[in-house]
Scaffold this active site. Structure first.
Site, short mmCIF file in Angstrom:
data_model
loop_
_atom_site.label_atom_id
_atom_site.label_comp_id
_atom_site.label_asym_id
_atom_site.label_seq_id
_atom_site.Cartn_x
_atom_site.Cartn_y
_atom_site.Cartn_z
N LYS A 1 34.87 83.86 38.02
CA LYS A 1 34.41 85.03 37.17
C LYS A 1 34.13 86.29 37.99
O LYS A 1 34.55 86.31 39.42
CB LYS A 1 33.24 84.98 37.36
N ASP B 1 24.93 81.60 40.71
CA ASP B 1 25.93 81.25 40.04
C ASP B 1 26.29 80.41 38.84
O ASP B 1 26.64 79.76 38.23
CB ASP B 1 27.47 82.06 41.17
#
Ligand code: ATP
Length: 305
Positions: free
Chosen positions: A17, A147
């Protein structure tokens, strides 16, 4: 939604990401931070292969273009921890062998470990036909890393709380992405600790996350990119000035914008033109400032859960 199969193995993609925006709004007593982040999955992927075995949990690691120095294929690897947690929670009979093919730079601000753990959680759910919902998988994931819920969900999302409150938002409009990662690695924990001191002194710059959200909603790449901001740059950039230099090279060669991702030190540049990206890539390689220089794009597959 979940495969019912007798197969003995499964292979799951684990995309990295980048953060289009990252703000820290508070600190909790347990040391966790409240965040407002805009997460975007990109097409730079590790791969996790999961195989049923007779008993126990074993793991192999293959690296492709990344430094093996900070990684081990044992209980310290987030993949291993994720498999252990799944085996315990769902009382899995028999054993598991994991093979991690690592391409995402380590300690880079791209959630490499988190996405591997997410792939293990998703893969075990499918391979053993457990049938857990995405929310159940995310609830287990957040116990291993803030995350991980986003890495299970993927796509583009506003991430709040400590990272577990996720709202899907419109994706980054079509573009090319250039990744430049300097030689150094960064400890996320140390960056957040240093940020606490800066915030106490009122010296941190908070990005306008809502402006980025409005840009995404309008589908306008230029408006969105002009609002990119990451509060952690205030900590990491002064310690690693090469980050600013990499951003400058990307911008000089026509990037719509360039910014540090996560706690760094990775820089990503957004391009609206292949030739500009190729020029920036060449200049970045020539500069010797970035150890890893990778061309990629937004991750689009969503049907691999
Ligand atoms: P984030 O963006 O979530 O802060 P990061 O990209 O900065 O993460 P990681 O690549 O996840 O950082 O690595 C952080 C640390 O986690 C490393 O020092 C590494 O030793 C450890 N680690 C454990 N398992 C893994 C894994 N599968 N991949 C990468 N790092 C791992």
């Amino acid at each position: 939604m979940y495969e019912k199969s007798n197969k003995d193995n499964i292979s799951i993609k684990a995309p990295a990401k980048i953060n289009l925006g990252l703000d820290v709004t508070g600190r909790r007593e347990n040391g966790y931070h409240d965040v407002r982040m805009i997460m975007q999955s990109i097409d730079l992927c590790d791969n996790v292969e999961i195989r049923k075995t007779e008993s126990g949990l074993t793991m192999d690691l293959v690296t492709e273009g990344v430094d093996r120095a900070f990684l081990t294929a044992d209980k310290d690897n987030l993949c291993y921890k994720a498999a252990e947690a799944m085996m315990k929670k769902y009382a899995i009979e028999g054993g598991i062998h994991l093979k991690l093919i690592k391409r995402i730079p380590v300690a880079a601000g791209m959630a490499g470990g988190s996405t591997d753990a997410a792939a293990v959680i998703i893969g075990i759910n499918r391979l053993f036909s457990i049938g857990a919902s995405e929310q159940e998988l995310m609830d287990l994931g957040v116990t291993l890393g803030a995350d991980i819920p986003f890495c299970i969900m993927k796509g583009t999302a506003l991430s709040e709380g400590i990272g577990e409150i996720l709202t899907p938002v419109a994706p980054l409009p079509e573009c090319r992405i250039l990744i430049g990662k300097p030689e150094c690695g960064v400890s996320t924990k140390e960056v957040y600790e240093a940020l606490d001191a800066l915030m106490d002194e009122g010296k941190a710059h908070h990005p306008d996350i809502d402006a980025i959200l409005r840009g995404l909603q309008s589908g306008d790449l230029y408006e969105t990119a002009s609002c990119f901001g990451n509060i952690l740059q205030d900590v990491t950039v002064p310690k690693h000035p090469e980050i600013e230099k990499i951003k400058d090279i990307m911008k000089e060669h026509g990037a719509v914008n360039a910014m540090m991702s996560g706690s760094g030190p990775t820089v990503f540049g957004i391009f609206d033109d292949d030739n500009k990206l190729s020029e920036a890539l060449r200049a970045l390689k020539e500069s010797g400032l970035a150890k890893d220089v990778i061309e990629t794009k937004v991750y689009e597959e969503k049907n691999d859960r």
